[in-house]
Design a protein around this motif. Sequence first.
Motif, PDB file in Angstrom:
ATOM      1  N   GLN A 106       6.738  23.472  18.224  1.00  0.00           N
ATOM      2  CA  GLN A 106       7.292  22.684  19.323  1.00  0.00           C
ATOM      3  C   GLN A 106       6.284  21.665  19.847  1.00  0.00           C
ATOM      4  O   GLN A 106       6.641  20.534  20.159  1.00  0.00           O
ATOM      5  N   MET A 107       5.006  22.077  19.914  1.00  0.00           N
ATOM      6  CA  MET A 107       3.971  21.168  20.377  1.00  0.00           C
ATOM      7  C   MET A 107       3.800  20.006  19.409  1.00  0.00           C
ATOM      8  O   MET A 107       3.669  18.849  19.832  1.00  0.00           O
ATOM      9  N   ARG A 108       3.821  20.304  18.109  1.00  0.00           N
ATOM     10  CA  ARG A 108       3.682  19.230  17.104  1.00  0.00           C
ATOM     11  C   ARG A 108       4.859  18.260  17.208  1.00  0.00           C
ATOM     12  O   ARG A 108       4.685  17.046  17.107  1.00  0.00           O
ATOM     13  N   ALA A 109       6.055  18.797  17.426  1.00  0.00           N
ATOM     14  CA  ALA A 109       7.245  17.949  17.543  1.00  0.00           C
ATOM     15  C   ALA A 109       7.151  17.057  18.782  1.00  0.00           C
ATOM     16  O   ALA A 109       7.526  15.877  18.747  1.00  0.00           O
ATOM     17  N   ALA A 110       6.622  17.621  19.864  1.00  0.00           N
ATOM     18  CA  ALA A 110       6.468  16.845  21.100  1.00  0.00           C
ATOM     19  C   ALA A 110       5.450  15.730  20.911  1.00  0.00           C
ATOM     20  O   ALA A 110       5.656  14.592  21.340  1.00  0.00           O
ATOM     21  N   LEU A 111       4.340  16.058  20.258  1.00  0.00           N
ATOM     22  CA  LEU A 111       3.279  15.070  20.048  1.00  0.00           C
ATOM     23  C   LEU A 111       3.745  13.913  19.168  1.00  0.00           C
ATOM     24  O   LEU A 111       3.294  12.775  19.333  1.00  0.00           O
ATOM     25  N   GLU A 112       4.654  14.191  18.253  1.00  0.00           N
ATOM     26  CA  GLU A 112       5.165  13.149  17.359  1.00  0.00           C
ATOM     27  C   GLU A 112       5.976  12.093  18.112  1.00  0.00           C
ATOM     28  O   GLU A 112       6.138  10.976  17.638  1.00  0.00           O
ATOM     29  N   LYS A 113       6.481  12.447  19.284  1.00  0.00           N
ATOM     30  CA  LYS A 113       7.298  11.521  20.056  1.00  0.00           C
ATOM     31  C   LYS A 113       6.475  10.654  21.003  1.00  0.00           C
ATOM     32  O   LYS A 113       7.016   9.775  21.671  1.00  0.00           O
ATOM     33  N   ILE A 114       5.169  10.919  21.046  1.00  0.00           N
ATOM     34  CA  ILE A 114       4.309  10.214  22.006  1.00  0.00           C
ATOM     35  C   ILE A 114       3.224   9.422  21.295  1.00  0.00           C
ATOM     36  O   ILE A 114       2.578   9.930  20.370  1.00  0.00           O
ATOM     37  N   ASP A 115       3.043   8.188  21.711  1.00  0.00           N
ATOM     38  CA  ASP A 115       1.954   7.348  21.211  1.00  0.00           C
ATOM     39  C   ASP A 115       0.745   7.603  22.112  1.00  0.00           C
ATOM     40  O   ASP A 115       0.708   7.153  23.258  1.00  0.00           O
ATOM     41  N   ARG A 116      -0.225   8.355  21.595  1.00  0.00           N
ATOM     42  CA  ARG A 116      -1.370   8.771  22.412  1.00  0.00           C
ATOM     43  C   ARG A 116      -2.277   7.597  22.802  1.00  0.00           C
ATOM     44  O   ARG A 116      -3.119   7.724  23.684  1.00  0.00           O
ATOM     45  N   THR A 117      -2.098   6.448  22.158  1.00  0.00           N
ATOM     46  CA  THR A 117      -2.931   5.282  22.470  1.00  0.00           C
ATOM     47  C   THR A 117      -2.281   4.380  23.519  1.00  0.00           C
ATOM     48  O   THR A 117      -2.883   3.407  23.962  1.00  0.00           O
ATOM     49  N   LYS A 118      -1.066   4.720  23.913  1.00  0.00           N
ATOM     50  CA  LYS A 118      -0.298   3.856  24.812  1.00  0.00           C
ATOM     51  C   LYS A 118      -0.239   4.419  26.222  1.00  0.00           C
ATOM     52  O   LYS A 118      -0.157   5.623  26.427  1.00  0.00           O
TER      53      LYS A 118
END
Length: 229
Positions: free
Chosen positions: A7-19
């Motif tokens: 679930q955490m990996r799926a959540a992280l895929e939806k977020i641009d960590r550089t933005k």
Amino acid sequence: MAKKSKQMRAALEKIDRTKAYSVEEAVALAKETNFAKFDASVEVAYNLNIDVRKADQQIRGAMVLPNGTGKTQRVLVFARGAKAEEAKAAGADFVGEDDLVAKINGGWLDFDVVIATPDMMAIVGRLGRVLGPRNLMPNPKTGTVTMDVAKAVEESKGGKITYRADKAGNVQALIGKVSFDADKLVENFKAFHDVMAKAKPATAKGTYMTNVSITTTQGVGIKVDPSSL
């Protein structure tokens, strides 16, 4: 390094960590990426360019969120006589004097907010080692040392939050629940942001807010663009 859950990996895929997202985008993402099985809390975090070792750069206070927190607060009041009756009438969960001191020293901590009238601080001070580390010690700066106990109880029950910068200049605050409508979370976020902006110490140099983010219980941190607030 701990392995991230599916679930955490799926959540992280939806977020641009550089933005850095606008507040509306960040709130929407926080709700979308929440995977807790319960009504998770929504929190905001600020990293401030302040030096809390300096008395004039310490940030601490309280405010009532426009849409509340979604959390039921258990309020304990140290008061006697007429003020104790006022606290009870206002909805305080626990009201007392030395009896509560003994109970707390015995390990009881089933409360979320502690309020006291000024004359009770002499006995409340004996609980410093218990309440202090838990950020529960009554303080005039947060409105929890007051003669207007009825107002303090009503505010605590109605969505009042307290905040305090830690040694690294970080401030965290609850702004609601995932079940809140997005616009209510945005309104709460903006209200808290206004308080943080006004709290900037006159002696603070450089960029005041170095990082602003939003997250849910067990969720991922989402960077927020302060200019969108």
